[in-house]
Structure formats: C-alpha cells, structure tokens
Write a protein that holds these residues in place. Sequence first.
Motif, PDB file in Angstrom:
ATOM      1  N   LEU A 139       0.827  -1.209   0.000  1.00  0.00           N
ATOM      2  CA  LEU A 139       0.000   0.000   0.000  1.00  0.00           C
ATOM      3  C   LEU A 139       0.860   1.257   0.000  1.00  0.00           C
ATOM      4  O   LEU A 139       0.553   2.233  -0.680  1.00  0.00           O
ATOM      5  CB  LEU A 139      -0.937  -0.001   1.215  1.00  0.00           C
ATOM      6  N   HIS A 140       1.945   1.232   0.756  1.00  0.00           N
ATOM      7  CA  HIS A 140       2.847   2.373   0.825  1.00  0.00           C
ATOM      8  C   HIS A 140       3.475   2.640  -0.545  1.00  0.00           C
ATOM      9  O   HIS A 140       3.517   3.780  -1.010  1.00  0.00           O
ATOM     10  CB  HIS A 140       3.926   2.129   1.874  1.00  0.00           C
ATOM     11  N   GLN A 141       3.938   1.588  -1.190  1.00  0.00           N
ATOM     12  CA  GLN A 141       4.533   1.746  -2.517  1.00  0.00           C
ATOM     13  C   GLN A 141       3.506   2.269  -3.516  1.00  0.00           C
ATOM     14  O   GLN A 141       3.814   3.129  -4.345  1.00  0.00           O
ATOM     15  CB  GLN A 141       5.110   0.418  -3.003  1.00  0.00           C
ATOM     16  N   GLU A 142       2.298   1.769  -3.447  1.00  0.00           N
ATOM     17  CA  GLU A 142       1.248   2.211  -4.350  1.00  0.00           C
ATOM     18  C   GLU A 142       0.934   3.693  -4.119  1.00  0.00           C
ATOM     19  O   GLU A 142       0.797   4.466  -5.064  1.00  0.00           O
ATOM     20  CB  GLU A 142      -0.010   1.376  -4.139  1.00  0.00           C
ATOM     21  N   ALA A 143       0.848   4.099  -2.860  1.00  0.00           N
ATOM     22  CA  ALA A 143       0.566   5.500  -2.538  1.00  0.00           C
ATOM     23  C   ALA A 143       1.708   6.406  -3.006  1.00  0.00           C
ATOM     24  O   ALA A 143       1.471   7.492  -3.538  1.00  0.00           O
ATOM     25  CB  ALA A 143       0.326   5.660  -1.040  1.00  0.00           C
ATOM     26  N   GLU A 144       2.947   5.957  -2.813  1.00  0.00           N
ATOM     27  CA  GLU A 144       4.082   6.753  -3.269  1.00  0.00           C
ATOM     28  C   GLU A 144       4.082   6.898  -4.780  1.00  0.00           C
ATOM     29  O   GLU A 144       4.382   7.958  -5.306  1.00  0.00           O
ATOM     30  CB  GLU A 144       5.403   6.125  -2.816  1.00  0.00           C
ATOM     31  N   SER A 145       3.734   5.829  -5.487  1.00  0.00           N
ATOM     32  CA  SER A 145       3.729   5.891  -6.945  1.00  0.00           C
ATOM     33  C   SER A 145       2.652   6.854  -7.439  1.00  0.00           C
ATOM     34  O   SER A 145       2.767   7.408  -8.518  1.00  0.00           O
ATOM     35  CB  SER A 145       3.527   4.498  -7.541  1.00  0.00           C
ATOM     36  N   ARG A 146       1.622   7.061  -6.663  1.00  0.00           N
ATOM     37  CA  ARG A 146       0.576   8.011  -7.018  1.00  0.00           C
ATOM     38  C   ARG A 146       0.894   9.417  -6.536  1.00  0.00           C
ATOM     39  O   ARG A 146       0.148  10.347  -6.799  1.00  0.00           O
ATOM     40  CB  ARG A 146      -0.755   7.575  -6.426  1.00  0.00           C
ATOM     41  N   GLY A 147       1.980   9.569  -5.771  1.00  0.00           N
ATOM     42  CA  GLY A 147       2.391  10.883  -5.306  1.00  0.00           C
ATOM     43  C   GLY A 147       1.677  11.377  -4.068  1.00  0.00           C
ATOM     44  O   GLY A 147       1.789  12.517  -3.692  1.00  0.00           O
ATOM     45  N   ARG A 148       0.962  10.514  -3.397  1.00  0.00           N
ATOM     46  CA  ARG A 148       0.196  10.943  -2.214  1.00  0.00           C
ATOM     47  C   ARG A 148       1.065  11.129  -0.995  1.00  0.00           C
ATOM     48  O   ARG A 148       0.734  11.882  -0.096  1.00  0.00           O
ATOM     49  CB  ARG A 148      -0.893   9.939  -1.895  1.00  0.00           C
ATOM     50  N   LEU A 149       2.187  10.414  -0.911  1.00  0.00           N
ATOM     51  CA  LEU A 149       3.034  10.503   0.264  1.00  0.00           C
ATOM     52  C   LEU A 149       4.291  11.340   0.050  1.00  0.00           C
ATOM     53  O   LEU A 149       5.037  11.569   0.972  1.00  0.00           O
ATOM     54  CB  LEU A 149       3.442   9.098   0.735  1.00  0.00           C
ATOM     55  N   SER A 150       4.522  11.789  -1.166  1.00  0.00           N
ATOM     56  CA  SER A 150       5.743  12.554  -1.430  1.00  0.00           C
ATOM     57  C   SER A 150       5.711  13.869  -0.673  1.00  0.00           C
ATOM     58  O   SER A 150       4.757  14.632  -0.761  1.00  0.00           O
ATOM     59  CB  SER A 150       5.893  12.798  -2.928  1.00  0.00           C
ATOM     60  N   GLY A 151       6.737  14.089   0.116  1.00  0.00           N
ATOM     61  CA  GLY A 151       6.836  15.327   0.884  1.00  0.00           C
ATOM     62  C   GLY A 151       6.021  15.339   2.156  1.00  0.00           C
ATOM     63  O   GLY A 151       6.027  16.315   2.882  1.00  0.00           O
ATOM     64  N   SER A 152       5.339  14.275   2.491  1.00  0.00           N
ATOM     65  CA  SER A 152       4.507  14.280   3.696  1.00  0.00           C
ATOM     66  C   SER A 152       5.315  14.063   4.970  1.00  0.00           C
ATOM     67  O   SER A 152       4.815  14.278   6.055  1.00  0.00           O
ATOM     68  CB  SER A 152       3.407  13.214   3.585  1.00  0.00           C
ATOM     69  N   ALA A 153       6.547  13.638   4.846  1.00  0.00           N
ATOM     70  CA  ALA A 153       7.362  13.369   6.029  1.00  0.00           C
ATOM     71  C   ALA A 153       7.924  14.640   6.625  1.00  0.00           C
ATOM     72  O   ALA A 153       8.421  14.644   7.749  1.00  0.00           O
ATOM     73  CB  ALA A 153       8.508  12.412   5.681  1.00  0.00           C
ATOM     74  N   GLY A 154       7.886  15.724   5.884  1.00  0.00           N
ATOM     75  CA  GLY A 154       8.386  16.990   6.413  1.00  0.00           C
ATOM     76  C   GLY A 154       9.878  17.085   6.422  1.00  0.00           C
ATOM     77  O   GLY A 154      10.461  17.745   7.270  1.00  0.00           O
ATOM     78  N   ASP A 155      10.539  16.401   5.492  1.00  0.00           N
ATOM     79  CA  ASP A 155      12.017  16.439   5.431  1.00  0.00           C
ATOM     80  C   ASP A 155      12.496  17.772   5.080  1.00  0.00           C
ATOM     81  O   ASP A 155      12.555  18.518   4.385  1.00  0.00           O
ATOM     82  CB  ASP A 155      12.543  15.397   4.435  1.00  0.00           C
TER      83      ASP A 155
END
Length: 53
Positions: A37-53
């Motif tokens: 699920l995490h990989q799928e969400a990342e591939s859709r761009g939903r998690l990019s930048g959400s970590a606050g790096d």
Amino acid sequence: MSEEPVPRSDAPSSRPKGLLEQMEELMAALNADLSDLHQEAESRGRLSGSAGD
C-alpha cells in the motif's frame, strides 16, 4: 461461514500451530500488505513530501 484452521501440508499434523506462530504469520502478512500500500501511494504521489524532510 466459519473460520476453521486448515492443516498445512508442510506442518506436522500431530502438533497444531501455537498462538505465537500464528501471530507471527499474520504480522508478516500485514507488514507485506502495508508495504504494498505504501509503494502504491508513493507511486501516485500521495506521500511525497509528507514526512516533512
């Protein structure tokens, strides 16, 4: 529909699985599902930048 344990061909028939072994298998399956699920969400761009790096 009842959930009954199904004997596995690789498990000894004289000894049922212990609770710890069942929980370890369930946690491994859950971890794999969450990773997918995490990989799928990342591939859709939903998690990019959400970590606050």
